[in-house]
Enzyme design. Structure first.
Site, PDB file in Angstrom:
ATOM      1  N   SER A 125       0.833  -1.206   0.000  1.00 14.30           N
ATOM      2  CA  SER A 125       0.000   0.000   0.000  1.00 14.30           C
ATOM      3  C   SER A 125       0.864   1.251   0.000  1.00 14.30           C
ATOM      4  CB  SER A 125      -0.884   0.006   1.258  1.00 14.30           C
ATOM      5  OG  SER A 125      -1.529   1.259   1.409  1.00 14.30           O
ATOM      6  N   TYR A 150      -2.191  -0.746  10.953  1.00 15.38           N
ATOM      7  CA  TYR A 150      -2.448  -1.361   9.642  1.00 15.38           C
ATOM      8  C   TYR A 150      -1.314  -1.000   8.684  1.00 15.38           C
ATOM      9  CZ  TYR A 150      -3.761  -1.441   4.806  1.00 15.38           C
ATOM     10  OH  TYR A 150      -3.721  -1.624   3.452  1.00 15.38           O
ATOM     11  N   LYS A 154       1.998  -3.315   6.747  1.00 21.61           N
ATOM     12  CA  LYS A 154       2.405  -3.352   5.333  1.00 21.61           C
ATOM     13  C   LYS A 154       3.911  -3.106   5.208  1.00 21.61           C
ATOM     14  CE  LYS A 154      -1.522  -4.228   3.367  1.00 21.61           C
ATOM     15  NZ  LYS A 154      -1.745  -5.550   2.732  1.00 21.61           N
TER      16      LYS A 154
HETATM   17  C1  WQD Z   1      -9.996   8.919   1.145  1.00 17.88           C
HETATM   18  C2  WQD Z   1     -10.236  10.411   1.378  1.00 17.88           C
HETATM   19  C3  WQD Z   1     -10.578  11.002   3.687  1.00 17.88           C
HETATM   20  C4  WQD Z   1     -14.372   8.864   4.133  1.00 17.88           C
HETATM   21  C5  WQD Z   1      -7.059   4.037   3.045  1.00 17.88           C
HETATM   22  C6  WQD Z   1      -5.836   3.267   3.449  1.00 17.88           C
HETATM   23  C7  WQD Z   1      -5.105   2.789   2.220  1.00 17.88           C
HETATM   24  C8  WQD Z   1      -6.063   2.022   1.365  1.00 17.88           C
HETATM   25  C9  WQD Z   1      -7.238   2.908   0.979  1.00 17.88           C
HETATM   26  C10 WQD Z   1      -5.961  -0.320   1.845  1.00 17.88           C
HETATM   27  C11 WQD Z   1      -9.498  10.917   2.605  1.00 17.88           C
HETATM   28  C12 WQD Z   1     -11.820  11.268   2.850  1.00 17.88           C
HETATM   29  C13 WQD Z   1     -13.193   9.372   3.599  1.00 17.88           C
HETATM   30  C14 WQD Z   1     -15.404   9.758   4.528  1.00 17.88           C
HETATM   31  C15 WQD Z   1     -14.054  11.615   3.829  1.00 17.88           C
HETATM   32  N1  WQD Z   1      -6.529   0.870   2.030  1.00 17.88           N
HETATM   33  N2  WQD Z   1     -13.055  10.727   3.445  1.00 17.88           N
HETATM   34  N3  WQD Z   1     -15.205  11.103   4.355  1.00 17.88           N
HETATM   35  O1  WQD Z   1      -7.621   6.873   4.031  1.00 17.88           O
HETATM   36  O2  WQD Z   1      -6.894   7.562   1.672  1.00 17.88           O
HETATM   37  O3  WQD Z   1      -6.656   5.193   2.372  1.00 17.88           O
HETATM   38  O4  WQD Z   1      -7.882   3.286   2.201  1.00 17.88           O
HETATM   39  O5  WQD Z   1      -5.009  -0.602   1.189  1.00 17.88           O
HETATM   40  O6  WQD Z   1      -4.041   1.974   2.620  1.00 17.88           O
HETATM   41  O7  WQD Z   1      -4.977   4.137   4.152  1.00 17.88           O
HETATM   42  O8  WQD Z   1      -8.925   6.123   1.979  1.00 17.88           O
HETATM   43  O9  WQD Z   1     -11.291   6.198   1.312  1.00 17.88           O
HETATM   44  O10 WQD Z   1     -10.720   6.269   3.803  1.00 17.88           O
HETATM   45  O11 WQD Z   1     -10.244   8.248   2.386  1.00 17.88           O
HETATM   46  O12 WQD Z   1     -13.904  12.846   3.694  1.00 17.88           O
HETATM   47  O13 WQD Z   1     -16.489   9.347   5.028  1.00 17.88           O
HETATM   48  O14 WQD Z   1     -11.611  10.610   1.628  1.00 17.88           O
HETATM   49  O15 WQD Z   1     -10.350  12.076   4.588  1.00 17.88           O
HETATM   50  O16 WQD Z   1      -9.056  12.236   2.324  1.00 17.88           O
HETATM   51  P1  WQD Z   1      -7.490   6.547   2.583  1.00 17.88           P
HETATM   52  P2  WQD Z   1     -10.368   6.657   2.404  1.00 17.88           P
END
Ligand code: WQD
Length: 341
Positions: A125, A150, A154
């Site tokens: 990741s 998590y 990785k």
């Molecule tokens: C994306 C953006 C949030 C939800 C994680 C893991 C990564 C991978 C993908 C596994 C961010 C914003 C989110 C919400 C929001 N997982 N958001 N409201 O955190 O970038 O990555 O998932 O491999 O390893 O770290 O993904 O989809 O949670 O967030 O505003 O209800 O959307 O702040 O900027 P993230 P995400």
């Protein structure tokens, strides 16, 4: 020749099994179903016409894990997805995350040595980069301390692979560092099945538009980005799945340049949360009700990939437009109906 896909009933695993089968590979899935449903096998079969072999197994149990290789003697390669992967959950459950994610990869590598399986692709990741000082990130961008257990699993798994590759040079390994996987298979036969309240942005959006959630919380608009919301590199799930087929083929064909390689699997384009919402609305014609709230702990401000190396060396490039990924995600949500998972 058979490919073992651990975590193969999960979101990325199931889409990868489809692409492997369509590329002519035989597949066996090993999964403990802790975060996925056995019905995913029906979806895979509906797409490819072939039901993959399936073994329900806890990969932290070495005895049970060895049984997979004793039963399927034609396993020649492994794609290892199986892991606990909820960033927020991992902060409160570090022992479960380290115990599951680290022991399962150690057992995988142990079996590779015992059963002489020499090709290994690992689901890594972009989290290993943390908040990079220079963007876009390349495979040489220094890794930073992960923001969560998590993410740390990785990074530790990559270190284990690195040391194993050094100690036993007959194995060929690739770590694919994903950015943000999104979308669903265009057939709507398989897609993301979040357990409970979605952590990730796209399933939260689709469940909000489906009326399952009241409104989306946008976690902060005071970041140092053009519109104040965080930037990510959202990659289509089918493009991501195809990268695994390309990687496993590279190893089987002995085209790897060293016995452990790392590739950034992204689109190379950064997109903000508000830009993503706007793209979703244009692609689907549906409005996303949202409010701006406080930042989410552990979120980084911005990250997107430099994909030059994967494009040139791996011979893979993301092709699905963001709007198409989001439309597929919405079609999948409509198929699921208003199920509260
Ligand atoms: C994306 C953006 C949030 C939800 C994680 C893991 C990564 C991978 C993908 C596994 C961010 C914003 C989110 C919400 C929001 N997982 N958001 N409201 O955190 O970038 O990555 O998932 O491999 O390893 O770290 O993904 O989809 O949670 O967030 O505003 O209800 O959307 O702040 O900027 P993230 P995400």
């Amino acid at each position: 020749m058979r490919i073992l896909v651990t975590g193969g009933t999960g979101f990325i695993g199931s889409h990868t099994v489809v692409e492997l089968q369509q590329a002519g590979y035989n597949v066996v899935i090993a999964d403990n179903l802790i975060n996925s449903n056995i019905e995913v096998l029906d979806g895979i079969e509906n797409i490819t016409g072939v039901r993959p072999a399936f073994e329900k197994v806890d990969l932290t149990d070495i005895t049970a894990t060895k049984e997979i290789f004793k039963k399927h003697k034609d396993i020649t390669a492994i794609i290892h997805f199986a892991a606990l992967k909820a960033v927020g959950e991992s902060v409160g459950k570090p022992l479960e995350y380290y115990g599951n994610n680290i022991n399962s990869i150690i057992n995988m590598l142990t079996c590779m040595r015992e059963f002489d399986v020499r090709n290994f692709v690992f689901s890594s990741s972009c989290t290993v980069y943390g908040q990079a000082d220079v963007l876009p990130v390349t495979e040489q961008t220094p890794k930073k301390k992960a923001e969560s257990p998590y993410g740390n699993t990785k990074a530790i798994c990559e270190d284990i692979m690195n040391d194993f590759a050094f100690a036993e040079n007959q194995f060929k390994m690739i770590a694919l560092r994903y950015f943000n996987p999104i979308g669903a298979h265009p057939s709507s036969q398989i897609g993301e099945l979040p357990n409970g309240t979605p952590n990730n942005l796209i399933p939260y959006i689709t469940q909000t538009v489906a009326g399952i959630r009241k409104e989306l919380s946008v976690f902060g608009n005071d970041y140092n980005t053009p519109d104040g919301t965080p930037i990510r590199d959202y990659i289509d799930i089918v493009d991501l799945a195809k990268a695994h087929v390309t990687a496993i083929q590279r190893l089987i064909d002995n085209k790897n340049k060293s016995n452990i390689e790392y590739f950034n699997i992204g689109t190379g384009t950064g997109v903000s949360v508000l830009e993503l919402i706007e793209t979703f609305e244009k692609a689907t014609g549906r409005k996303v009700p949202y409010k701006i709230t406080a930042r989410r702990a552990g979120d980084i401000e911005k990250i997107w990939a430099d994909t030059t190396f994967a494009n040139r060396e791996l011979g893979w490039k993301a092709e699905v437009p963001l709007s198409e990924s989001l439309l597929n995600a919405w079609k999948w949500q409509e198929k699921l109906g208003s199920l509260k998972l």
